[in-house]
Design an enzyme around this catalytic site. Structure first.
Site, mmCIF file in Angstrom:
data_model
loop_
_atom_site.group_PDB
_atom_site.id
_atom_site.type_symbol
_atom_site.label_atom_id
_atom_site.label_comp_id
_atom_site.label_asym_id
_atom_site.label_seq_id
_atom_site.Cartn_x
_atom_site.Cartn_y
_atom_site.Cartn_z
ATOM 1 N N SER A 100 -36.365 86.980 3.444
ATOM 2 C CA SER A 100 -37.522 86.498 4.197
ATOM 3 C C SER A 100 -38.790 87.271 3.838
ATOM 4 O O SER A 100 -38.740 88.424 3.407
ATOM 5 C CB SER A 100 -37.266 86.636 5.694
HETATM 6 N N1 SAH Z 1 -33.410 87.761 6.926
HETATM 7 C C1 SAH Z 1 -32.639 87.424 5.766
HETATM 8 C C2 SAH Z 1 -32.801 85.939 5.574
HETATM 9 C C3 SAH Z 1 -31.876 85.316 4.639
HETATM 10 S S1 SAH Z 1 -32.108 83.575 4.475
HETATM 11 C C4 SAH Z 1 -33.200 88.203 4.599
HETATM 12 O O1 SAH Z 1 -34.380 88.575 4.675
HETATM 13 O O2 SAH Z 1 -32.532 88.431 3.611
HETATM 14 C C5 SAH Z 1 -31.083 82.948 5.737
HETATM 15 C C6 SAH Z 1 -29.613 83.243 5.612
HETATM 16 O O3 SAH Z 1 -28.956 82.505 6.643
HETATM 17 C C7 SAH Z 1 -28.974 82.814 4.302
HETATM 18 O O4 SAH Z 1 -28.326 83.912 3.729
HETATM 19 C C8 SAH Z 1 -27.970 81.738 4.729
HETATM 20 O O5 SAH Z 1 -26.772 81.734 3.976
HETATM 21 C C9 SAH Z 1 -27.700 82.124 6.164
HETATM 22 N N2 SAH Z 1 -27.179 81.051 6.999
HETATM 23 C C10 SAH Z 1 -27.534 79.738 7.022
HETATM 24 N N3 SAH Z 1 -26.812 79.063 7.927
HETATM 25 C C11 SAH Z 1 -25.970 79.973 8.494
HETATM 26 C C12 SAH Z 1 -24.956 79.901 9.480
HETATM 27 N N4 SAH Z 1 -24.643 78.765 10.109
HETATM 28 N N5 SAH Z 1 -24.289 81.037 9.803
HETATM 29 C C13 SAH Z 1 -24.567 82.205 9.189
HETATM 30 N N6 SAH Z 1 -25.514 82.335 8.249
HETATM 31 C C14 SAH Z 1 -26.205 81.242 7.892
#
Ligand code: SAH
Length: 211
Positions: free
Chosen positions: A60
């Site tokens: 993010s």
């Molecule tokens: N704050 C994190 C954001 C990653 S993007 C960072 O800065 O790295 C969002 C993440 O949510 C992704 O890795 C995706 O795989 C995960 N995600 C999406 N749907 C999900 C779900 N139902 N349960 C768990 N994780 C999920």
């Protein structure tokens, strides 16, 4: 790339965008974002931008990490936090330095494993990770004082509302095309207060898991 000046510049930018919680700004300055990104992109680690982390996912944007953290904490100290969507683990690391315990769930196993290693390198031992579909939350660890969701569902999953403690706060992006960041507070057993904070752009919350 990782110089003090580069990081100070990011913090100034966060301030300009309205982040004013000094504790949040300090951990944003002190947490090495470059270790959460593949080496080929790490020269861009302190830009205020989302970056690819593989599997069609992104780390993010620093602004939104800081903003969601600030909103989660703005009513006072928070003890137990559920994070949905560990991704790179950067937001997890920020939270782990500001609350007692972080419970973070991720549906893509290889991302979760990398995040685990990074948190170990940083010696952040108060974050527990689980490979699961986070739309269901983490029922056995509930209730949570705070829930932070890093992927956008079309509607707020009722399971997450149920896992919020009375007085707890949920920060979540909602919507398909255009999304809004919402703060939901649980006032009592059945009363929830929702505030729309601002427009945002997250990857979608997907169901099921990936090994
Ligand atoms: N704050 C994190 C954001 C990653 S993007 C960072 O800065 O790295 C969002 C993440 O949510 C992704 O890795 C995706 O795989 C995960 N995600 C999406 N749907 C999900 C779900 N139902 N349960 C768990 N994780 C999920």
């Amino acid at each position: 790339m990782t110089s003090k000046r580069t990081r100070e510049r990011l913090v100034s930018r966060l301030r300009e965008q309205g982040i004013d919680d000094e504790a949040v700004l300090q951990v944003m300055r002190d947490t090495p974002r470059h270790i959460f990104i593949d080496e080929a992109l790490s020269h861009r680690a302190y830009e205020d931008t989302a970056l690819p982390i593989g599997y069609n996912q992104t780390i993010s944007q620093p602004y939104i990490v800081a903003r969601m953290t600030e909103v989660l904490l703005q009513d006072g100290p928070v003890s137990r936090v559920l994070e949905v969507g560990t991704g790179s683990g950067f937001q997890t690391a920020i939270l782990a330095q500001l609350v007692d315990q972080v419970f973070s769930v991720e549906r893509i196993r290889p991302l979760q494993e990398k995040a685990r290693q990074r948190l170990q390198v940083l010696k952040l031992r108060n974050a527990q990770l689980l490979h699961t579909d986070g739309g269901m939350g983490w029922p056995s660890k509930a209730p949570f004082d705070g829930i932070l969701v890093a992927a956008a569902p079309d509607e707020v999953p009722p399971e997450l509302l149920q896992q919020l403690a009375i007085g707890g706060r949920l920060v979540i992006p909602v919507g398909g095309g255009s999304q809004e960041l919402r703060l939901v507070r649980r006032l009592d057993e059945e009363t929830f207060d929702t505030q729309v904070l601002e427009a945002c752009k997250f990857v979608p919350l997907l169901s099921g898991t990936v090994r």
